[in-house]
Design a protein around this motif. Structure first.
Motif, PDB file in Angstrom:
ATOM      1  N   VAL A 182      -9.100  -3.180  -7.008  1.00 52.22           N
ATOM      2  CA  VAL A 182      -9.293  -1.745  -6.764  1.00 52.22           C
ATOM      3  C   VAL A 182      -9.906  -1.096  -8.208  1.00 52.22           C
ATOM      4  O   VAL A 182      -9.226  -1.216  -9.416  1.00 52.22           O
ATOM      5  CB  VAL A 182      -7.993  -0.793  -6.527  1.00 52.22           C
ATOM      6  CG1 VAL A 182      -8.245   0.471  -6.256  1.00 52.22           C
ATOM      7  CG2 VAL A 182      -7.572  -1.519  -5.063  1.00 52.22           C
ATOM      8  N   ASP A 228       0.943  -1.124  -0.001  1.00 52.91           N
ATOM      9  CA  ASP A 228       0.088   0.162  -0.023  1.00 52.91           C
ATOM     10  C   ASP A 228       0.825   1.151   0.165  1.00 52.91           C
ATOM     11  O   ASP A 228       0.665   2.192  -0.763  1.00 52.91           O
ATOM     12  CB  ASP A 228      -1.171  -0.009   1.246  1.00 52.91           C
ATOM     13  CG  ASP A 228      -1.750  -1.020   1.233  1.00 52.91           C
ATOM     14  OD1 ASP A 228      -2.056  -1.867   0.133  1.00 52.91           O
ATOM     15  OD2 ASP A 228      -2.456  -1.529   2.303  1.00 52.91           O
ATOM     16  N   LYS A 276      -5.554  -6.154  -6.024  1.00 49.84           N
ATOM     17  CA  LYS A 276      -6.330  -5.781  -4.892  1.00 49.84           C
ATOM     18  C   LYS A 276      -7.590  -5.401  -5.317  1.00 49.84           C
ATOM     19  O   LYS A 276      -8.631  -5.136  -4.322  1.00 49.84           O
ATOM     20  CB  LYS A 276      -5.548  -4.370  -4.228  1.00 49.84           C
ATOM     21  CG  LYS A 276      -4.379  -4.453  -3.430  1.00 49.84           C
ATOM     22  CD  LYS A 276      -4.420  -5.357  -2.300  1.00 49.84           C
ATOM     23  CE  LYS A 276      -2.997  -5.398  -1.593  1.00 49.84           C
ATOM     24  NZ  LYS A 276      -3.159  -5.803  -0.185  1.00 49.84           N
ATOM     25  N   ARG A 336     -11.345   2.282 -10.524  1.00 49.88           N
ATOM     26  CA  ARG A 336     -11.312   3.811 -10.380  1.00 49.88           C
ATOM     27  C   ARG A 336     -12.783   3.999 -10.915  1.00 49.88           C
ATOM     28  O   ARG A 336     -13.083   3.605 -11.852  1.00 49.88           O
ATOM     29  CB  ARG A 336     -10.140   4.236 -11.503  1.00 49.88           C
ATOM     30  CG  ARG A 336      -8.914   3.924 -10.814  1.00 49.88           C
ATOM     31  CD  ARG A 336      -7.823   4.650 -11.548  1.00 49.88           C
ATOM     32  NE  ARG A 336      -8.056   6.210 -11.127  1.00 49.88           N
ATOM     33  CZ  ARG A 336      -7.421   7.078 -11.446  1.00 49.88           C
ATOM     34  NH1 ARG A 336      -6.526   6.711 -12.311  1.00 49.88           N
ATOM     35  NH2 ARG A 336      -7.901   8.242 -11.142  1.00 49.88           N
ATOM     36  N   GLU A 365     -11.661   3.637  -6.104  1.00 51.39           N
ATOM     37  CA  GLU A 365     -10.894   5.044  -5.790  1.00 51.39           C
ATOM     38  C   GLU A 365     -11.947   6.037  -6.530  1.00 51.39           C
ATOM     39  O   GLU A 365     -11.870   5.935  -7.746  1.00 51.39           O
ATOM     40  CB  GLU A 365      -9.512   4.852  -6.522  1.00 51.39           C
ATOM     41  CG  GLU A 365      -8.384   4.428  -5.390  1.00 51.39           C
ATOM     42  CD  GLU A 365      -7.193   4.228  -6.474  1.00 51.39           C
ATOM     43  OE1 GLU A 365      -7.075   4.590  -7.492  1.00 51.39           O
ATOM     44  OE2 GLU A 365      -6.306   3.773  -5.713  1.00 51.39           O
ATOM     45  N   ARG A 377      -3.585  -2.532  -8.433  1.00 49.97           N
ATOM     46  CA  ARG A 377      -5.243  -2.376  -8.592  1.00 49.97           C
ATOM     47  C   ARG A 377      -5.769  -3.712  -8.859  1.00 49.97           C
ATOM     48  O   ARG A 377      -6.744  -3.881  -8.402  1.00 49.97           O
ATOM     49  CB  ARG A 377      -5.727  -1.508  -9.482  1.00 49.97           C
ATOM     50  CG  ARG A 377      -5.312  -0.061  -9.086  1.00 49.97           C
ATOM     51  CD  ARG A 377      -5.712   1.020 -10.125  1.00 49.97           C
ATOM     52  NE  ARG A 377      -5.409   2.316  -9.629  1.00 49.97           N
ATOM     53  CZ  ARG A 377      -5.154   3.541 -10.339  1.00 49.97           C
ATOM     54  NH1 ARG A 377      -5.116   3.374 -11.518  1.00 49.97           N
ATOM     55  NH2 ARG A 377      -4.972   4.552  -9.795  1.00 49.97           N
ATOM     56  N   GLY A 429     -15.585  -4.930  -5.445  1.00 52.47           N
ATOM     57  CA  GLY A 429     -14.145  -4.216  -4.984  1.00 52.47           C
ATOM     58  C   GLY A 429     -14.000  -2.907  -4.204  1.00 52.47           C
ATOM     59  O   GLY A 429     -15.148  -2.620  -3.904  1.00 52.47           O
ATOM     60  N   THR A 430     -12.812  -2.585  -4.291  1.00 46.47           N
ATOM     61  CA  THR A 430     -12.618  -1.449  -3.521  1.00 46.47           C
ATOM     62  C   THR A 430     -12.500  -0.111  -4.418  1.00 46.47           C
ATOM     63  O   THR A 430     -12.159  -0.345  -5.780  1.00 46.47           O
ATOM     64  CB  THR A 430     -11.302  -1.289  -2.991  1.00 46.47           C
ATOM     65  OG1 THR A 430     -11.254  -2.200  -1.919  1.00 46.47           O
ATOM     66  CG2 THR A 430     -11.213  -0.032  -2.139  1.00 46.47           C
ATOM     67  N   GLU A 450     -19.073  -0.239  -5.278  1.00 49.07           N
ATOM     68  CA  GLU A 450     -18.399  -1.100  -4.846  1.00 49.07           C
ATOM     69  C   GLU A 450     -19.314  -2.475  -4.648  1.00 49.07           C
ATOM     70  O   GLU A 450     -18.958  -3.608  -4.905  1.00 49.07           O
ATOM     71  CB  GLU A 450     -18.214  -0.805  -3.401  1.00 49.07           C
ATOM     72  CG  GLU A 450     -17.013   0.011  -3.181  1.00 49.07           C
ATOM     73  CD  GLU A 450     -16.497   0.699  -2.034  1.00 49.07           C
ATOM     74  OE1 GLU A 450     -17.430   0.287  -0.948  1.00 49.07           O
ATOM     75  OE2 GLU A 450     -15.377   1.175  -1.837  1.00 49.07           O
TER      76      GLU A 450
END
Length: 177
Positions: A107, A25, A105, A109, A139, A102, A136-137, A131
Motif C-alpha cells: 500500500v 484489514d 499489502k 500513500r 491510499e 502497508r 500497488g494499492t 497504481e
C-alpha cells in the motif's frame, strides 16, 4: 530496551495474529484510528501514562481510541499491552503496525494537491496512474491549496511531480535573476 524495537515486536505479533485470523484489514483501520487519536487528542498520552489511573480505565480509554466497536483481537491486544505495562508505547505500536501492514499489502500513500477542488473522475485517473507505476494499492489524499495558483503537485512514495503554476513562476523568476 529501545522503544522502536519493542513497538515493532508487538506490531509484528499483532500483524501475524491478525493475518492468521483474516482480520488484518480491520485491525489496520483500528490501529490507524489509535494513532490518529493520539494526534487529535494531545491529553491522551499523559492520561495513559498516568500511573495513578487504573488499568481498567486505561483499557476503556484505549478501546474508545481504537474507534467504534473494535474487534476482539484489538481488545485482546490492548489488554496484553496493559498487562505487560507497555501502555506508554501503544502509539508507537499502532504506527509500527500501520507501517508493516502497508509493506505487506504493498500500500502506497499518495497525495494530490491542487489549487481548486478536482472531480472524482480526475482523482481516480491520478490514482490509477500511480497504481500503474507502483504495482500497488494507493491510499490517496487530496488537498486544496490556492497558493499554488494552478496546476497540481502529485506525491507518492519518494516521487514528487510539481506541475504547479507557482513553481513555474518561481523557475522563471530564478532564470531572470
Amino acid at each position: 530496551m529501545d522503544i522502536g524495537v519493542i513497538s515493532m515486536r508487538y506490531a509484528r505479533a499483532l500483524l501475524k495474529s491478525a493475518t492468521d485470523s483474516q482480520l488484518e484489514d480491520t485491525v489496520y483501520q483500528e490501529m490507524m484510528t489509535v494513532a490518529k487519536s493520539y494526534v487529535d487528542v494531545p491529553a491522551l498520552r499523559p492520561t495513559i501514562d498516568n500511573p495513578m489511573l487504573s488499568k481498567d480505565k486505561k483499557e476503556a480509554l484505549l478501546i474508545v481510541a481504537a474507534g467504534e466497536n473494535p474487534c476482539q483481537l484489538t481488545k485482546s491486544f490492548i489488554s496484553l499491552v496493559l498487562k505487560e505495562d507497555r501502555e506508554n508505547m501503544i502509539q508507537f505500536m499502532a504506527n509500527s503496525y500501520v507501517t508493516l501492514y502497508r509493506k505487506q499489502k504493498n500500500v502506497i500513500r499518495g497525495k494530490l494537491t491542487t489549487a481548486a477542488r478536482v472531480s472524482a473522475e480526475t482523482e481516480q485517473k491520478m490514482r490509477q496512474m500511480v497504481e500503474g507505476k507502483t504495482n500497488g494499492t494507493v491510499e490517496f489524499e487530496t488537498e486544496v491549496n490556492p497558493d499554488i495558483i494552478g496546476g497540481f503537485i502529485l506525491e507518492y512514495d519518494t516521487y514528487r511531480m510539481d506541475a504547479s503554476v507557482r513553481s513555474k513562476l518561481n523557475n522563471i523568476l530564478n532564470i531572470l535573476k
